[in-house]
Each structure stands twice: as C-alpha cells, then as structure tokens.
Write an enzyme that holds these catalytic residues in place. Sequence first.
Site, PDB file in Angstrom:
ATOM      1  N   TYR A  31       9.195  -1.355  10.511  1.00 51.68           N
ATOM      2  CA  TYR A  31       8.514  -2.615  10.858  1.00 51.68           C
ATOM      3  C   TYR A  31       9.395  -3.489  11.751  1.00 51.68           C
ATOM      4  CZ  TYR A  31       4.485  -1.865   7.830  1.00 51.68           C
ATOM      5  OH  TYR A  31       3.329  -1.386   7.277  1.00 51.68           O
ATOM      6  N   TYR A 170      -2.146  -5.295   0.212  1.00 50.55           N
ATOM      7  CA  TYR A 170      -1.239  -4.289   0.791  1.00 50.55           C
ATOM      8  C   TYR A 170      -0.832  -3.326  -0.308  1.00 50.55           C
ATOM      9  CZ  TYR A 170       2.810  -2.011   2.788  1.00 50.55           C
ATOM     10  OH  TYR A 170       3.693  -1.048   3.225  1.00 50.55           O
ATOM     11  N   ASP A 273      -1.873  -2.383  -8.785  1.00 49.30           N
ATOM     12  CA  ASP A 273      -0.698  -2.023  -7.995  1.00 49.30           C
ATOM     13  C   ASP A 273       0.372  -3.066  -8.299  1.00 49.30           C
ATOM     14  OD1 ASP A 273       1.287  -1.731  -6.148  1.00 49.30           O
ATOM     15  OD2 ASP A 273      -0.008  -1.736  -4.384  1.00 49.30           O
ATOM     16  N   LYS A 302       9.657  -0.103  -6.722  1.00 43.89           N
ATOM     17  CA  LYS A 302      10.693  -1.103  -6.417  1.00 43.89           C
ATOM     18  C   LYS A 302      11.728  -1.337  -7.535  1.00 43.89           C
ATOM     19  CE  LYS A 302       8.019  -3.641  -2.930  1.00 43.89           C
ATOM     20  NZ  LYS A 302       8.680  -3.359  -1.669  1.00 43.89           N
TER      21      LYS A 302
HETATM   22  N1  PMP Z   1       2.362  -1.808  -3.111  1.00 41.38           N
HETATM   23  C1  PMP Z   1       2.810  -3.053  -2.990  1.00 41.38           C
HETATM   24  C2  PMP Z   1       2.076  -4.168  -3.679  1.00 41.38           C
HETATM   25  C3  PMP Z   1       3.942  -3.329  -2.225  1.00 41.38           C
HETATM   26  O1  PMP Z   1       4.363  -4.597  -2.085  1.00 41.38           O
HETATM   27  C4  PMP Z   1       4.619  -2.253  -1.607  1.00 41.38           C
HETATM   28  C5  PMP Z   1       5.865  -2.458  -0.763  1.00 41.38           C
HETATM   29  N2  PMP Z   1       6.135  -3.696  -0.303  1.00 41.38           N
HETATM   30  C6  PMP Z   1       4.110  -0.962  -1.772  1.00 41.38           C
HETATM   31  C7  PMP Z   1       2.988  -0.769  -2.534  1.00 41.38           C
HETATM   32  C8  PMP Z   1       4.765   0.213  -1.113  1.00 41.38           C
HETATM   33  O2  PMP Z   1       5.989   0.491  -1.662  1.00 41.38           O
HETATM   34  P1  PMP Z   1       7.060   1.378  -0.866  1.00 41.38           P
HETATM   35  O3  PMP Z   1       7.576   0.504   0.230  1.00 41.38           O
HETATM   36  O4  PMP Z   1       8.111   1.711  -1.870  1.00 41.38           O
HETATM   37  O5  PMP Z   1       6.353   2.579  -0.353  1.00 41.38           O
END
Ligand code: PMP
Length: 468
Positions: A31, A170, A273, A302
Amino acid sequence: MADSRISSRNVALRDFPRLAEIDRTVLWHPYTQMREYAHLDSIIIERGEGPYLYDIRRRRFLDAFGSMWCSVWGHNHPELVKAIQTQASQLCHSSLFSVSHLPAVELAGNLVEAIREDFRFADDPPSLNHVFFSDNGSTAVEVAMKMALQYQNQIGQISRTQFLTFYDGYHGDTFGAMSASAIQVFRQKFAPSLFQCTNQSYPMQVDPDEKPDNWRMNDRNLEATMAGLSDKLAAVIIEPVIQGASGMRPLCEDYLGRIKRYCREYGVLLITDEVFTGFCRTGPLIASSAELVEPDIVCLGKGITGGELPMGVTVASDRVYEAFSGEWSEMKHFLHGHTFSGNPLACAAAIRNLQMISEYKLKENVKARAREFGQALKAAIGSHPRVGRIRQRGLAIGIPIKDAKGAEDAGYMARADANKVCAAALQNHRVILRPLGNVITIVPPLNIETQHIEEIVRAISEGLKALG
Ligand code: PMP
C-alpha cells in the site's frame, strides 16, 4: 541499480546509503506509492523494544500504529521471545496434515477455554469449540467464507451462495476477502474479477452514549434485505465494534445483536471478522462478547501471537463443525489448508500471549488506558478547529481532520492534511502514525504507559501546527 546483496547482518552506519537504495528500488512496500517513497528518508528498523523501534541509524521511534495494528506487548517482550526460542529449539515447523503437534493442540484447547471465559455472563455457554489455523488475517476470513459456503451446501441449502457485508468494511486482500470488502478505492481495479456481495449500511456511533438517528432506518433496511434474500444468503460478515480500515468507525450499540437476530431468523450464519477488533484491542478477547453476541464463526489474526509472528485463526461453532462430518467418500471434510497453518513457533507465542493476557490483566488495562488516552486527546486537541469528533473503542482511535469547509468524512483520497500531521509527528517527534484518508489512526501496543500516551498526544498536537 546497486548490487542488492548484503553480506553481513552487522550493518554499519556507512552501509545506510546502499541499504536505502535497495529499500527504495528493490523492496516493494505494501500500500505504498513507491515513487513517493523514493523521496522519503528510509527508516530501516534494526530492533524493537517495548513500544519503541530502533533504526540502523540508531534513531528511536515510538510505534504508535502497533506495526500495522497487531502489537499487544510492544516489541520483543522477553516472555514471548523466550517462548518462541524454547519452541524453536524443539520444532520450528511441522504441518497439521496427517499429524498434529503439541503447540497447536495446546493452543486450540486454551483458546476455546479463553473464549468461554469471555462469554461467562451469557445465558448459554458458547459453542465456539473448533479452531482452524491459517497464517494471516485475510486467510482467516477466506477460511470463514469457504466454511460458510461448504456448510450451507452440506446441510442441503444449495441456493445459499451469497454474502451480506457492510459499506466501508475491510476484510483483507485475498479475492474472497476483497469481494466482501467495500472500500471502493481498494477494490475498484479488481472489481470485474470479484464476486458480488450485498452491502448494507454500518451505522456509526461516535459517542458511546448517543445512538445515531439513522440506526432504526438502517435496521429496517437490513431486515428487509435479509428477508428478501432469505434463501440466498450463506452468511453475514461484519467487523464488530469498530470498522478499522475505513478510518475507525464505531458501530452503533446493540446493532450486532439485531444482525444476529436476523441471522437466526433467516438461517444465515454470522461471521465476525475480529482480526483487528479481537484479542483485547477493543477490550475483550472476542470483541462480539462485549454485547454477548456469539457469532457462528469468528476470524482472528494480528494480536493473537502478541503481534510477534503471523497467524490466522478461524473458530467455528459446534453447529458449523458438525456439518462437515461424514465418510471420506462423501467429501464433506473442509476443503482447505495451508502449509504453515498452525506453525509451532506462532502457536508457542500465542500460548504465552494468552497466559500473559490473564496474568497481567490485559483486558482491565486496556479499559483504563483507553480512558486515559481518550481524556488526554480530548484535553490536548479536542477543541482544535481542524479536529473532528474523535472516534475510539478501546485502543483503536481515529482522529478525523476536517477539511477547509468543516467536513470530517472526506474519504480515503482526501489524505493530504492527515498526512501532513503524521509526517510532522514523525519528523519532529519520531512517532510513527499512519493516516487513513483524512483520519489519523492511533493503534498502540496494548500495554502502553502514561509516558507513551503523552508522547503520542504531544506529537499530534504539535503536528497539527503543520496545517497552518
Ligand atoms: N480483517 C480486518 C478487519 C483487518 O483489519 C485486516 C488487516 N488490517 C484483515 C482482515 C487482514 O489481515 P492481514 O493483513 O493479516 O491479511
């Protein structure tokens, strides 16, 4: 182009120009507009300790965005490092195909117990009892989506092939996760190759005590849409509590409960999520447990390893899991798997992280620090003419920078002013922040202390001067 081979791990200061050249021309950052990056002063990190990162030029930076929102205990917490080192001396990798391994078994059991603890005030004990490992947040979501589709197929609901998702959501950068996401600037160039999801509004509630006026209308639309698609929807996917990537947009109180109710009513699975909101970022381990809403499938990533190693986890309920049981020849087993699913080193970090969360009372700490952070920001910048209404849940914070006309939701492309503030904070205070559009996001390590909060608040407060 410079020779890109680096012969020694002991980098001397004089190596910086060569490393910076490789960083700008060979290493492709995520990004990142590399043309713009090429004009920036490279910050090449060499080591981390607590909330601080140190670069090869011996400069110290405060990591206020938690290394892309995953840091729980800061960098290289000795107890996590020890757990990883001990595991590394035994087994670095063995897969979960055909055989199992000790750290994965231990983590799966402990995680299910920890989830139970989060739902202890619920009428029924949770049935989130089945842990499927992958290796990042996007795959945790991808797994959940495939699980939902295969589940519906195997219970005979073959017309249930669609997903309901939320505007500005997202969920990651793989194709399924991208299809479920609705931040247009991230997906528009791929749109022809993505599958269609039905989007609904995500009513934002900035002030925890003040429900937005539009929530009833959103709720009516949601129910009508779900009723209309009642034989087509496989699952609803939502970021509970707060949307992260769209600029920290907190969800209206009780809304998750409404969604769950409609899911029940119309035979649709609820996928939360919690890659960002889970693992204590917003308080509890499982963010949905704050409103005692139990999802059918929950995605984690994470912070699960304390943010030290990559891991994705998708936890499924008994009901979902049981639909995958059968004879091998029926091919009902879940058709998914990754080489590094449940990597032992990542599991060892996650096991210790879970222990530390309870030993050091992290959930309580997040609550106290979140209050402290919110108050400090309000006092320092709350009445600044360019600062909009600060959005916060736990230690996920967004500061919208208003445009010249006073609007605070100018969108992702309007990043100029937030970017200026972040650049000033970096330049003058060595505080690393990342803007999302016109919103400055703060996602610090969860064990952050008063002095670090003060350092971040000062950097932003002074940084605002860059707006003139
Ligand atoms: N879901 C959410 C809500 C996220 O904030 C993120 C990453 N910011 C992801 C999925 C994707 O995670 P990753 O970057 O470890 O692929």
